[in-house]
Design a protein around this motif. Structure first.
Motif: not given
Length: 109
Positions: A27-30, A32-42, A66-72
C-alpha cells in the motif's frame, strides 16, 4: 539465530519456526513508512553525536522496524536476535526484488 536468513524466490522467509511472506505489492502507506525508516538519520550539528556502537544499534533498530512494517505478521521482537549483517541482507533482497520499494535504494550507513 544460527544461520543466515534465507529468502526464497517468492519472498518466503522463516524466523523462529514461523514462515513469513514478503508481499509482491504494498500500500502507499507501507511504501511511505518503509522509505522513511530506511532514510539515514544525519547527525545534528551541536546535538548529541552517536558513537559507532550506538549508530550500529540505531541502524539495526530501524531495519527491524522497516521489515516489520511491510511483512504481514512479522513483529519487531522476532528480529531482535538477528545480527546487523543479516538484517542488511534481508533489506538488500527486498529492495532488489520488490519494485515498489526499490526507490528506498541504499541502506543507511
Amino acid at each position: 539465530m544460527a544461520g543466515p536468513v534465507a529468502i526464497s524466490s517468492d519472498g518466503t522467509l522463516e524466523l523462529e519456526g514461523h514462515a513469513y511472506l514478503i508481499p509482491a505489492e504494498f500500500s502507499a502507506r507501507e511504501v511511505y513508512s518503509y522509505r522513511r525508516l530506511m532514510e539515514p538519520i544525519p547527525d545534528i550539528p551541536g546535538g548529541t553525536s552517536l558513537n559507532p556502537e550506538q549508530r550500529r544499534r540505531q541502524r539495526a533498530y530501524f531495519l527491524r522496524r522497516a521489515a516489520a512494517c511491510i511483512i504481514p505478521g512479522l513483529q519487531v521482537k522476532s528480529l531482535e536476535g538477528l545480527p546487523l549483517g543479516q538484517l542488511q541482507h534481508m533489506h538488500e533482497w527486498i529492495v532488489a526484488h520488490r519494485p515498489d520499494l526499490s526507490e528506498a535504494g541504499r541502506l543507511p550507513g
